[in-house]
Design a protein around this motif. Structure first.
Motif, PDB file in Angstrom:
ATOM      1  N   ARG A   2     -44.584 -29.299 -17.785  1.00  0.00           N
ATOM      2  CA  ARG A   2     -46.012 -29.569 -17.916  1.00  0.00           C
ATOM      3  C   ARG A   2     -46.196 -30.804 -18.807  1.00  0.00           C
ATOM      4  O   ARG A   2     -45.318 -31.147 -19.580  1.00  0.00           O
ATOM      5  N   ILE A   3     -47.354 -31.411 -18.706  1.00  0.00           N
ATOM      6  CA  ILE A   3     -47.655 -32.570 -19.539  1.00  0.00           C
ATOM      7  C   ILE A   3     -48.022 -32.058 -20.924  1.00  0.00           C
ATOM      8  O   ILE A   3     -48.932 -31.252 -21.087  1.00  0.00           O
ATOM      9  N   HIS A   4     -47.297 -32.523 -21.921  1.00  0.00           N
ATOM     10  CA  HIS A   4     -47.515 -32.106 -23.304  1.00  0.00           C
ATOM     11  C   HIS A   4     -48.337 -33.135 -24.085  1.00  0.00           C
ATOM     12  O   HIS A   4     -49.176 -32.783 -24.902  1.00  0.00           O
ATOM     13  N   LEU A   5     -48.093 -34.423 -23.822  1.00  0.00           N
ATOM     14  CA  LEU A   5     -48.700 -35.496 -24.600  1.00  0.00           C
ATOM     15  C   LEU A   5     -48.931 -36.696 -23.704  1.00  0.00           C
ATOM     16  O   LEU A   5     -48.086 -37.040 -22.881  1.00  0.00           O
ATOM     17  N   SER A   6     -50.063 -37.319 -23.875  1.00  0.00           N
ATOM     18  CA  SER A   6     -50.344 -38.591 -23.241  1.00  0.00           C
ATOM     19  C   SER A   6     -50.940 -39.472 -24.333  1.00  0.00           C
ATOM     20  O   SER A   6     -51.245 -38.984 -25.419  1.00  0.00           O
ATOM     21  N   SER A   7     -51.087 -40.755 -24.077  1.00  0.00           N
ATOM     22  CA  SER A   7     -51.604 -41.615 -25.133  1.00  0.00           C
ATOM     23  C   SER A   7     -52.508 -42.696 -24.585  1.00  0.00           C
ATOM     24  O   SER A   7     -52.447 -43.047 -23.407  1.00  0.00           O
ATOM     25  N   VAL A   8     -53.358 -43.195 -25.460  1.00  0.00           N
ATOM     26  CA  VAL A   8     -54.117 -44.414 -25.214  1.00  0.00           C
ATOM     27  C   VAL A   8     -53.858 -45.311 -26.417  1.00  0.00           C
ATOM     28  O   VAL A   8     -53.758 -44.840 -27.551  1.00  0.00           O
ATOM     29  N   LEU A  53     -53.745 -35.873 -26.792  1.00  0.00           N
ATOM     30  CA  LEU A  53     -53.927 -37.295 -26.549  1.00  0.00           C
ATOM     31  C   LEU A  53     -53.606 -38.023 -27.842  1.00  0.00           C
ATOM     32  O   LEU A  53     -54.262 -37.816 -28.863  1.00  0.00           O
ATOM     33  N   LEU A  54     -52.572 -38.849 -27.799  1.00  0.00           N
ATOM     34  CA  LEU A  54     -52.166 -39.646 -28.951  1.00  0.00           C
ATOM     35  C   LEU A  54     -53.012 -40.910 -29.000  1.00  0.00           C
ATOM     36  O   LEU A  54     -53.066 -41.670 -28.022  1.00  0.00           O
ATOM     37  N   LEU A  55     -53.684 -41.136 -30.119  1.00  0.00           N
ATOM     38  CA  LEU A  55     -54.444 -42.364 -30.347  1.00  0.00           C
ATOM     39  C   LEU A  55     -53.478 -43.341 -31.009  1.00  0.00           C
ATOM     40  O   LEU A  55     -53.351 -43.407 -32.224  1.00  0.00           O
ATOM     41  N   GLU A  56     -52.763 -44.053 -30.166  1.00  0.00           N
ATOM     42  CA  GLU A  56     -51.604 -44.841 -30.571  1.00  0.00           C
ATOM     43  C   GLU A  56     -51.985 -46.276 -30.926  1.00  0.00           C
ATOM     44  O   GLU A  56     -52.676 -46.941 -30.156  1.00  0.00           O
TER      45      GLU A  56
END
Length: 128
Positions: A2-8, A53-56
């Motif tokens: 499964r998707i655990h983390l995504s980022s913008v 959602l990582l605010l990268e």
């Protein structure tokens, strides 16, 4: 799997945290200092153990041209699901959010695109 983390990629983590929490309605999950930046993630209040959602930070030299090209072509960096797109559009517009695409019906989906104030376009989508 499964998707655990995504980022913008964001140009200012403080500004991004305010926009993504106070305006969009996400909640901060992690805010961990990492040198001059932070490991800063937000989640849906409806699913606090769900995808983060990582605010990268966008400090890498390749990121700014990539973000600028996406925005110039009107391409959203990511998409968020909403239950009632028209109501969410009105709520966010009333809060002063800038939309580059008003609600648009496209068969089984209605979408709108907003400016996240941190260098990204974000798509909102409601599936029929």
């Amino acid at each position: 799997m499964r998707i655990h983390l995504s980022s913008v990629f964001v140009d200012d983590q403080d500004k991004a945290q305010r926009f993504y929490t106070e305006v969009l309605g996400f909640v901060t999950k992690n805010d961990i200092p990492m040198g001059t930046d932070r490991w800063l993630t937000v989640v849906s209040p409806d699913d606090p153990d769900g995808t983060e959602l990582l605010l990268e930070p966008d400090g890498h030299p390749a990121v700014r041209p990539y973000k600028d090209a996406l925005v110039a072509d009107g391409i959203p960096a990511t998409s968020f699901a909403v239950d009632d797109l028209h109501a969410e559009y009105r709520r966010l517009r009333d809060l002063g959010v800038t939309f580059t695409q008003e609600p648009l019906e496209m068969g089984p989906v209605v979408t709108a695109v907003l400016d996240d104030t941190c260098g990204n376009l974000i798509q909102l989508a409601q599936h029929a």
